[in-house]
Design an enzyme around this catalytic site. Sequence first.
Site, PDB file in Angstrom:
ATOM      1  N   GLU A 336       0.820  -1.198   0.000  1.00 18.64           N
ATOM      2  CA  GLU A 336       0.000   0.000   0.000  1.00 18.64           C
ATOM      3  C   GLU A 336       0.863   1.261   0.000  1.00 18.64           C
ATOM      4  O   GLU A 336       1.836   1.371   0.740  1.00 18.64           O
ATOM      5  CB  GLU A 336      -0.961   0.015   1.189  1.00 18.64           C
ATOM      6  CG  GLU A 336      -0.315  -0.124   2.547  1.00 18.64           C
ATOM      7  CD  GLU A 336      -1.355  -0.102   3.665  1.00 18.64           C
ATOM      8  OE1 GLU A 336      -1.135   0.634   4.642  1.00 18.64           O
ATOM      9  OE2 GLU A 336      -2.372  -0.813   3.554  1.00 18.64           O
ATOM     10  N   CYS A 337       0.531   2.179  -0.875  1.00 15.60           N
ATOM     11  CA  CYS A 337       1.156   3.500  -0.975  1.00 15.60           C
ATOM     12  C   CYS A 337       2.685   3.387  -1.056  1.00 15.60           C
ATOM     13  O   CYS A 337       3.215   2.924  -2.049  1.00 15.60           O
ATOM     14  CB  CYS A 337       0.711   4.390   0.181  1.00 15.60           C
ATOM     15  SG  CYS A 337       0.867   6.155  -0.194  1.00 15.60           S
ATOM     16  N   GLY A 338       3.418   3.782  -0.011  1.00 21.12           N
ATOM     17  CA  GLY A 338       4.871   3.714  -0.065  1.00 21.12           C
ATOM     18  C   GLY A 338       5.385   2.318  -0.319  1.00 21.12           C
ATOM     19  O   GLY A 338       6.410   2.121  -0.993  1.00 21.12           O
TER      20      GLY A 338
END
Length: 455
Positions: A336-338
């Site tokens: 997720e994301c980073g």
Amino acid sequence: MSTRGLIIAGTASGVGKTSVTLGLLAALGERVRIGSAKVGPDYIDPHLHAFATKRASYNLDPVLTGPSGVKASLARAARQVDLVVVEGVMGLFDGTDLPSVDGTPAQPSLGSTAQVAQLTGLPVVLVMDCAHLSQSAAAVALGYRSLDPDVHVVGIILNHLKSAAHEAFVREAMAAIGVEVLGVIPHGGLPTRDSRHLGLLTAEEAPTSTREWITALGSAIRTHLELERIISLAERIDIDVADTGEAATVAGHPIIAYSKGPAASFIYPENLELLREAGGDTVGFDPRYDSIPAEAGLIWLHGGYPENYREEIASNQPLLDTLRKSVAMQRPLVAECGGHLLLGDRLEDSQMAGILPFNSTISPRLTLGYRNARSTTSTSLLLSGRRTIPAHEFHYATSTPQGDGIDLQTARARWRAGYASCSLLSSYLHWHLGADPGLAFALVSAASSTGYSCE
């Protein structure tokens, strides 16, 4: 349960509610056993709360978890403490217009601090920036107090008062409308700290300065606020985790490896608790220098600031090799994301795992908001069976191409992004397992020693 609670809300973003909350946690923690929570999907503020209280801080988010999830999260925050201080988000009544997952329109102030106050019955202490207000502050306070009779504003904290005369004007105006002043903070009376594009520096990145800052905030709050009166205004929390039902449990304690540390600190602590309650054994690793446990049945790459540590991550070949092998073996993986950035070819000028065909850069443009997410495939971990669940984005990174594995929808737009298969879910989305009682069980089941099959 004898625990009590209250909400620290703001008339707007930037009025000082985070500093007031942290100072209260530090100051009240010397008098009572203190717990904390944060309205909305924020990661940084709860980490700072936890640094102040030495306990996990929980997110109360009606959009991500629904009303029952808010109550369950508050019950977790209330365990083994005397008082829970909840920090609000934005202005008291500011929410979103994301439709529910079943397509029904959003209610007014969905996801707002006001909605959390309604759901929990907790009283609200309002923080107001008076730098450019005098007697007119009473009109603002009156509006906040009277707009919704189900939101109980019990007092106000006045911030940025510039003189004794300024304070006298505002106090007299508040007395005239019957709003109790619980503290007056002079202009510059709260210590400040460095910030950047995603907000304040995280506690993990600068523990010494964080500790010093919170200590200084506690001292300022003790000087300027009526602490005993604030404690007396808190209301009882009559929720217990047991009231929210018990989740199914997977036998064998399969291992779920999750990234953590300064490069991957955006973790909802409740997610880890839900995984453990579903029978999983959570093991953390720092992507800057750790590898992934060989026995892990599922990998969860969290968000954070990988761009600040991309050289260290790029040099961690055991980690990148394990990620490549895991995906090739169809070992379940959520990024997720980073964490999503680690799976691409490059992050800025640094080589990442090269598993997914995209390059990422950090841009000045913010991507922010709730989304309803649905997989474009019939089986994909969290989104198995084409279920729709809410998620959240908050990032300055941009990836090209952006992928098309997940259907995303807001009240005004619909598009595709991210990557999804039977064993992989990778995107900019942040997930809260409180969105669905079956999510934690599904992930732990996928990690079980019996093996995960894409058939």
